[in-house]
Design a protein around this motif. Structure first.
Motif: not given
Lengths: 231, 505
Positions: A185-197
């Protein structure tokens, strides 16, 4: 499209000789959702810490928002970090503050006005679905709720990039999936998300860009990939 | 920094202190202890300083005026003394004043009352200085003044009465003197030197040590032979000190040639006299400039030596006076030449015209200055040590409160707080604790100090006769700001140095 994060031939060798990253290059564009996968000790953490300028690469350049990190003075590091929202596996909430205060804290630190704080915090809390728990203390919350508070705190200042280091590591699968929905959802608002997993099922299910690091070397970079995809 | 941020920091600081209640109490207690010691040592040091100052003020210089100083001259001398640097006051005491105070200070004053008729005491100026350390320079100035006053007086026609002594130091008439052949020499002098003021003195066999110094006409002041130690380089002078006397009498104002006034009675010394006369220019050159040398004599020559000297010695003195060296000063109530460094021109007891004598306590003032310096250095060292100890204690205490909030600092760093933003609440917290601690100990010390003063004046009134202490309000007007500043700084330094480690994330 401009790169929000640009890493060029970065090598990091720790003082004790351990290899962090080796000739590592990566471009992340604005609005992307990127998984960084790999086993423990593969170099994911080194990657994250270099982005936060907690450590300096031995060689190579790192650009965030077109700013070269090695040229950034120590005094300016806080301003870099304001561009990078951070979420950690262990939540890192202040136990003495309520949910509201924990989120508002991030705004006080960047010296926002009280009016702004009063307006923004409830908004973000309702975004993460915790507006009813605003007055609770962290130890009164479940793990998933704590992580939501952490995410709320990470995005309250509207950073262009959200760094999430194993955000689902301590959560059961259902809760983890709720967190992933939130990040999406946050990503869809324009924030680049980098997730290590290293949560295979999540990566496979999300079908986002997957960057695979092993022993400090980038071994695969697949758009809409799965955890075990090879180039 | 914006106001609301400041407010935020202040709130955080207070909250931090309240939340870590136990640690804060420990830190405050540390500050109380440290500033308590600081205040105590400040009190002691300031009082020592204060008392020393009182002593210093009491060490003045007394200038005695000769009998031939008229009122106008007195005023002028007074004015010139007051114009000397570092002189705070110069009070004129007439001869009567001095006698009155002498009578007052004596138990059986009636003995002295008889002197009212014929007062042997001189008029004087009591001079006070800004501090004991100025004593040397002021004395030097006074000596210069002494010389110039004398030369001014000598410029006037001399009508001094001449006094003649026989070999035993008794006064004799002019006729008697002539019969002894003394006057003959004088005439020679007069012819050659062309100075009518010349006095002729016979060789005195014995100088009476008890002759009062304050003889209004001429003074037979006993004093040790100064040249014995001073002119060690001249063997002849040592073995036959008599030969040295003439050069002692040389003053710039004098025109007579003392060597030529030797009476036949001095023949035993005559041979060596030639040598002495040759050394005269030397002595003349040195003495007026550095009369301190003249004052470094052995104060207790052997009896034998004294007699030798006395029998041979005599010479003329400049202008209106003459002198007989002897073994002690006869200066009023002052005893011991070693205590009062009577610096007299060329000789220890040479009587100047105008300003007869300058009495001062060089050794005491030097000692006071030394004590004062020592006390200052000592107290500065103590303060520095105290500060170092206090800072290290408070650092450790505050560090504990900082460790508790390590996570908070860490999170602040990740959220993008600047170093100063993180520091401020800790600084304010440290300031508050420092202020509270030092305030408490200031209050305790204030009441303790005034209680001590009260007890001292009540139970030990003797002490207040010796030295006065600084009043509680006066001393704490100085100490309280220092202590509070000390506490606040302590808190700040403690906090800042404690969080430094955790800012490196």
């Amino acid at each position: 499209m401009s790169s929000v994060i640009k890493i060029e031939n970065v090598t990091k060798i720790y003082e004790n000789g351990a290899l962090g990253l080796k000739d590592f290059s990566l471009d992340i564009e604005k609005g992307e959702f990127v998984f960084i996968v790999g086993q423990s000790g593969s170099g994911k953490s080194t990657f994250m810490r270099i982005l936060l300028k907690e450590i300096e690469p031995t060689t190579g350049d790192v650009f965030i928002d077109n700013t070269e990190l090695s040229l950034l003075k120590r005094k300016k590091v806080p301003y870099l970090r304001r561009k990078l929202g951070c979420v950690f596996q262990d939540f890192r909430l202040l136990p003495s503050k309520t949910v509201y205060e924990n989120v508002a804290f991030a705004m006080q630190v960047v010296e926002s006005s009280n009016r702004n704080i009063r307006r923004s915090v409830p908004q973000v809390l309702s975004l993460v679905g915790l507006h009813k728990k605003a007055k609770s203390y962290p130890d009164q919350l479940s793990g998933g709720e704590k992580q939501r508070v952490a995410i709320a705190r990470a995005i309250i200042n509207k950073p262009p990039i959200l760094l999430a280091d194993e955000p689902t590591g301590n959560l059961d699968p259902d809760t983890a999936w709720e967190i992933m929905e939130l990040l999406k959802e946050i990503n869809s608002r324009g924030t680049t998300v980098v997730m290590a997993t290293h949560a295979k099922d999540i990566v496979n299910k999300m079908r986002k860009r997957v960057v695979h690091i092993e022993n400090g070397v980038l071994i695969s970079d697949v758009a809409e990939g799965g955890y075990d995809d090879e180039v | 920094m914006r106001f609301r941020t400041l407010k935020y920091h202040f709130g955080q600081g207070v909250r931090g202190m309240v939340k870590n209640g136990f640690m804060s109490l420990a830190a405050i207690a540390t500050v109380i202890a440290c500033s308590f010691i600081l205040i105590l040592s400040l009190c002691v040091c300031m009082n020592i300083d204060y008392i020393l100052k009182q002593f210093e003020e009491n060490i003045g210089i007394t200038v005695f005026l000769g009998p031939d100083v008229d009122e106008k001259m007195t005023d002028e001398i007074g004015e010139r003394i007051r114009n000397i640097d570092h002189v705070t006051e110069a009070v004129y005491k007439s001869a009567d004043d001095n006698l009155t105070s002498a009578i007052d200070s004596w138990e059986n004053a009636s003995i002295l009352e008889g002197l009212r008729e014929d007062n042997p005491l001189p008029a004087s100026f009591e001079i006070k200085l800004e501090g004991a350390k100025y004593q040397d320079s002021v004395v030097a100035e006074l000596e210069a003044l002494q010389l110039s006053v004398e030369s001014e007086l000598n410029a006037e026609p001399d009508n001094t009465e001449r006094i003649y002594l026989d070999n035993n130091g008794n006064r004799i008439s002019k006729e008697q003197a002539e019969s002894l052949g003394i006057v003959g020499s004088e005439e020679t002098t007069a012819e050659k030197g062309g100075d009518t003021a010349t006095e002729v003195i016979t060789a005195a066999a014995k100088a009476d040590a008890a002759v009062p110094a304050q003889n209004s006409q001429a003074e037979a002041e006993p004093a040790p032979p100064p040249e014995i130690t001073q002119q060690n380089a001249q063997p002849a002078a040592q073995t036959q000190p008599a030969a040295q006397t003439p050069d002692q009498t040389q003053t710039p104002a004098q025109t007579q040639t003392p060597a030529q006034t030797q009476t036949p009675a001095q023949t035993p010394a005559q041979n060596t006299q030639q040598t002495t006369v040759q050394t005269d220019p030397n002595a003349e050159a040195v003495m007026p400039e550095d009369s301190a040398e003249g004052a470094t004599y052995s104060s207790a020559p052997s009896e034998d030596l004294m007699n030798t000297i006395m029998s041979a010695v005599n010479a003329t003195a400049g202008g209106g006076g003459y002198y007989i060296p002897a073994s002690s000063t006869t200066d009023g109530g002052v005893a011991g030449t070693d205590l009062y460094d009577a610096k007299l021109y060329g000789s220890d007891e040479y009587e100047y015209k105008g300003i007869e004598k300058i009495r001062h306590a060089t050794e005491e003032s030097h000692m006071l200055v030394r004590i004062n310096t020592a006390v200052r250095i000592f107290s500065i060292i103590i303060m520095i040590i105290l500060c170092i100890i206090s800072v290290s204690i408070i650092m450790n205490t505050i560090r504990l409160t900082v460790v508790i909030r390590k996570n908070e600092i860490n999170i602040m760093k990740y959220v993008g707080a600047t170093d100063w933003f993180i520091r401020w609440p800790f600084i304010i917290e440290g300031m508050l604790m420092g202020f509270i601690g030092s305030f408490i100990s200031t209050v305790i010390c204030f009441f303790g100090y005034s209680e001590c003063l009260h007890l001292l004046s009540e139970k030990l009134p003797v002490i207040s006769n010796i030295a006065k202490f600084i009043g509680a309000f006066e001393i704490f007007a100085y100490i309280a700001p220092i202590a509070l500043l000390f506490g606040v700084l302590l808190g700040i330094i403690g906090s800042v140095s404690s969080i430094r480690k955790y800012l490196r994330v």
